[in-house]
Design a protein around this motif. Structure first.
Motif, PDB file in Angstrom:
ATOM      1  N   LEU A   1       0.810  -1.225   0.000  1.00 58.35           N
ATOM      2  CA  LEU A   1       0.000   0.000   0.000  1.00 58.35           C
ATOM      3  C   LEU A   1       0.842   1.274   0.000  1.00 58.35           C
ATOM      4  O   LEU A   1       0.497   2.246  -0.685  1.00 58.35           O
ATOM      5  N   ALA A   2       1.910   1.278   0.760  1.00 58.70           N
ATOM      6  CA  ALA A   2       2.730   2.493   0.883  1.00 58.70           C
ATOM      7  C   ALA A   2       3.530   2.738  -0.394  1.00 58.70           C
ATOM      8  O   ALA A   2       4.103   1.820  -0.976  1.00 58.70           O
ATOM      9  N   VAL A   3       3.553   4.018  -0.810  1.00 56.14           N
ATOM     10  CA  VAL A   3       4.319   4.425  -1.986  1.00 56.14           C
ATOM     11  C   VAL A   3       5.189   5.615  -1.594  1.00 56.14           C
ATOM     12  O   VAL A   3       4.726   6.551  -0.957  1.00 56.14           O
ATOM     13  N   LYS A   4       6.431   5.567  -1.990  1.00 51.90           N
ATOM     14  CA  LYS A   4       7.397   6.598  -1.636  1.00 51.90           C
ATOM     15  C   LYS A   4       6.917   7.985  -2.036  1.00 51.90           C
ATOM     16  O   LYS A   4       6.467   8.202  -3.157  1.00 51.90           O
ATOM     17  N   LYS A   5       7.031   8.930  -1.098  1.00 49.42           N
ATOM     18  CA  LYS A   5       6.616  10.304  -1.352  1.00 49.42           C
ATOM     19  C   LYS A   5       7.709  11.079  -2.067  1.00 49.42           C
ATOM     20  O   LYS A   5       8.894  10.744  -1.987  1.00 49.42           O
ATOM     21  N   PHE A   6       7.276  12.146  -2.748  1.00 49.51           N
ATOM     22  CA  PHE A   6       8.234  13.062  -3.368  1.00 49.51           C
ATOM     23  C   PHE A   6       8.994  13.784  -2.269  1.00 49.51           C
ATOM     24  O   PHE A   6       8.401  14.273  -1.304  1.00 49.51           O
TER      25      PHE A   6
ATOM     26  N   LEU B   1      -7.644  10.910  -5.426  1.00 51.79           N
ATOM     27  CA  LEU B   1      -6.765  10.089  -6.256  1.00 51.79           C
ATOM     28  C   LEU B   1      -5.688  10.933  -6.926  1.00 51.79           C
ATOM     29  O   LEU B   1      -4.517  10.559  -6.964  1.00 51.79           O
ATOM     30  N   HIS B   2      -6.099  12.098  -7.428  1.00 53.82           N
ATOM     31  CA  HIS B   2      -5.152  12.961  -8.121  1.00 53.82           C
ATOM     32  C   HIS B   2      -4.059  13.449  -7.172  1.00 53.82           C
ATOM     33  O   HIS B   2      -2.870  13.457  -7.521  1.00 53.82           O
ATOM     34  N   ASP B   3      -4.436  13.853  -5.986  1.00 49.53           N
ATOM     35  CA  ASP B   3      -3.470  14.356  -5.009  1.00 49.53           C
ATOM     36  C   ASP B   3      -2.403  13.300  -4.717  1.00 49.53           C
ATOM     37  O   ASP B   3      -1.210  13.610  -4.647  1.00 49.53           O
ATOM     38  N   PHE B   4      -2.843  12.058  -4.560  1.00 48.65           N
ATOM     39  CA  PHE B   4      -1.927  10.967  -4.240  1.00 48.65           C
ATOM     40  C   PHE B   4      -1.022  10.630  -5.431  1.00 48.65           C
ATOM     41  O   PHE B   4       0.210  10.577  -5.307  1.00 48.65           O
ATOM     42  N   ILE B   5      -1.617  10.440  -6.590  1.00 51.62           N
ATOM     43  CA  ILE B   5      -0.856  10.029  -7.772  1.00 51.62           C
ATOM     44  C   ILE B   5       0.057  11.155  -8.246  1.00 51.62           C
ATOM     45  O   ILE B   5       1.173  10.917  -8.710  1.00 51.62           O
ATOM     46  N   PHE B   6      -0.414  12.385  -8.134  1.00 51.56           N
ATOM     47  CA  PHE B   6       0.391  13.551  -8.504  1.00 51.56           C
ATOM     48  C   PHE B   6       1.724  13.544  -7.764  1.00 51.56           C
ATOM     49  O   PHE B   6       2.795  13.725  -8.353  1.00 51.56           O
ATOM     50  N   ASP B   7       1.665  13.339  -6.450  1.00 53.58           N
ATOM     51  CA  ASP B   7       2.877  13.349  -5.635  1.00 53.58           C
ATOM     52  C   ASP B   7       3.747  12.124  -5.906  1.00 53.58           C
ATOM     53  O   ASP B   7       4.972  12.237  -6.044  1.00 53.58           O
ATOM     54  N   ARG B   8       3.126  10.956  -6.000  1.00 54.18           N
ATOM     55  CA  ARG B   8       3.913   9.717  -6.133  1.00 54.18           C
ATOM     56  C   ARG B   8       4.558   9.564  -7.512  1.00 54.18           C
ATOM     57  O   ARG B   8       5.616   8.941  -7.626  1.00 54.18           O
ATOM     58  N   THR B   9       3.954  10.123  -8.545  1.00 52.66           N
ATOM     59  CA  THR B   9       4.617  10.072  -9.853  1.00 52.66           C
ATOM     60  C   THR B   9       5.821  11.014  -9.890  1.00 52.66           C
ATOM     61  O   THR B   9       6.810  10.747 -10.574  1.00 52.66           O
ATOM     62  N   ARG B  10       5.749  12.102  -9.158  1.00 51.86           N
ATOM     63  CA  ARG B  10       6.917  12.995  -9.040  1.00 51.86           C
ATOM     64  C   ARG B  10       8.060  12.256  -8.347  1.00 51.86           C
ATOM     65  O   ARG B  10       9.232  12.423  -8.696  1.00 51.86           O
ATOM     66  N   SER B  11       7.727  11.421  -7.365  1.00 54.13           N
ATOM     67  CA  SER B  11       8.737  10.632  -6.667  1.00 54.13           C
ATOM     68  C   SER B  11       9.376   9.613  -7.614  1.00 54.13           C
ATOM     69  O   SER B  11      10.589   9.375  -7.554  1.00 54.13           O
TER      70      SER B  11
END
Length: 345
Positions: free
Chosen positions: A105-110, A151-161
């Protein structure tokens, strides 16, 4: 995932603090060009891709050959740290527990402030893990359990990471092109969907602006990746469509989209990309919009636009419809319409 490599033309052969809350690709088609490719400086281009993330936020004074070894979407050290701080996004919480997550579940943050001197191999995810992480994030977009804003808030940050991990490892090959194309698609569809979200206008406007900013950065990096991985006279399957998006983002001559001017940007393109159906479409739409030819604008968009292109063009479609509505209204209010109807009866 198949790799997105260019192929030679037959004519040539007789491509730490944490911030923030699909298409299949075949071998690239070839072309012969009467216009030579621009001579990009490979080292400068690599640095442009590497620094695409946050030039003013990320300390990256030098590049090393460090290769990530983290086998999870989020390094265990970060996950434990964020569990203690109860700093878990709703999509990362195990059974809704704000202080408990898992490797699935956890995904590395930017990370906004980072130094390569402090980075360890265990802090970075290798390419295969980054690809799996990106695929996981893209599947979340179909989740019916959360609003698009969440969803956007989460994916936005994690794709930057993800982009940050790629940058710090200097990974710039054909597989990364596929990944960047997916990330660009996310920002393009978000550009469309955010306009339909309900909420505070100021907040939504800010989110939309940040999304557009990252879309522009991702496109710039994607174009650099195309050029870096190009071999001889070749192009990538999706290159013409993704390059056309830059034009469509500049339909308005007063567009605030970042990047160089269209005239200068066009001068860098190969003759093949210029003459492709995707770029030909974008250039005609640009011309019809700027001269105010409503009928040809709507007809061209309706008959030729791809889904990605529609996502970019939609605000201009709405604008043209409003202009037409006001124009027709004034036409009849002035009496010209009534007079015309009378003369035709």
């Amino acid at each position: 995932m198949s790799r997105n490599h260019p192929r030679e033309s037959p004519s040539q052969n007789s491509a730490t603090s944490y911030s923030g809350s699909s298409t299949s690709y075949s071998n690239a088609t070839t072309y012969s060009t009467s216009r030579s490719q621009p001579k990009w400086n490979r080292k400068a281009t690599q640095q442009r891709v590497a620094l695409d993330l946050e030039e003013d936020d990320t300390e990256q004074t030098h590049f090393t050959s460090i290769l990530g070894t983290c086998p999870f979407m989020c390094p265990e050290k970060e996950r434990s740290h964020r569990e203690r701080l109860r700093d878990l996004a709703i999509l990362e919480r195990l059974d809704g527990n704000r202080g408990k997550s898992s490797s699935s579940l956890a995904v590395k943050k930017f990370c906004r402030t980072i130094s390569m001197k402090e980075i360890q191999a265990s802090d970075l995810r290798p390419l295969a893990v980054l690809e799996d992480t990106l695929n996981y994030l893209m599947k979340l977009l179909d989740s019916p359990d959360h609003s698009f804003l969440v969803l956007h808030d989460f994916i936005f940050d994690r794709t930057r990471s993800i982009r940050q991990d790629l940058s710090m490892q200097n990974i710039n090959d054909g597989q990364v092109i596929c990944m960047y194309e997916k990330i660009v698609k996310f920002h393009v569809t978000s550009h469309h969907k955010l306009r339909r979200c309900e909420g505070d206008i100021t907040t939504l406007s800010s989110i939309h602006h940040l999304n557009l900013e990252q879309l522009t950065k991702c496109l710039a990096s994607l174009y650099s990746l195309y050029d870096m991985n190009r071999t001889s006279d070749s192009f990538f399957d999706n290159e013409a469509e993704f390059r056309s998006l830059y034009v469509l983002l500049h339909l308005d001559s007063h567009s605030h989209s970042a990047g160089e001017s269209l005239s200068l940007w066009f001068s860098h393109l190969s003759s093949f990309i210029i003459s492709s159906k995707e770029m030909s479409f974008a250039r005609r739409v640009l011309r019809f919009y700027r001269i105010g030819n409503f009928w040809r604008f709507f007809h061209t968009v309706a008959s030729e636009a791809t889904n990605l292109q529609i996502c970019i063009i939609e605000p201009y479609i709405i604008e043209f419809k409003l202009i037409l509505k006001v124009t027709v209204h004034k036409f009849f209010i002035s009496g010209t319409g009534a007079a015309s109807c009378y003369s035709l009866s």
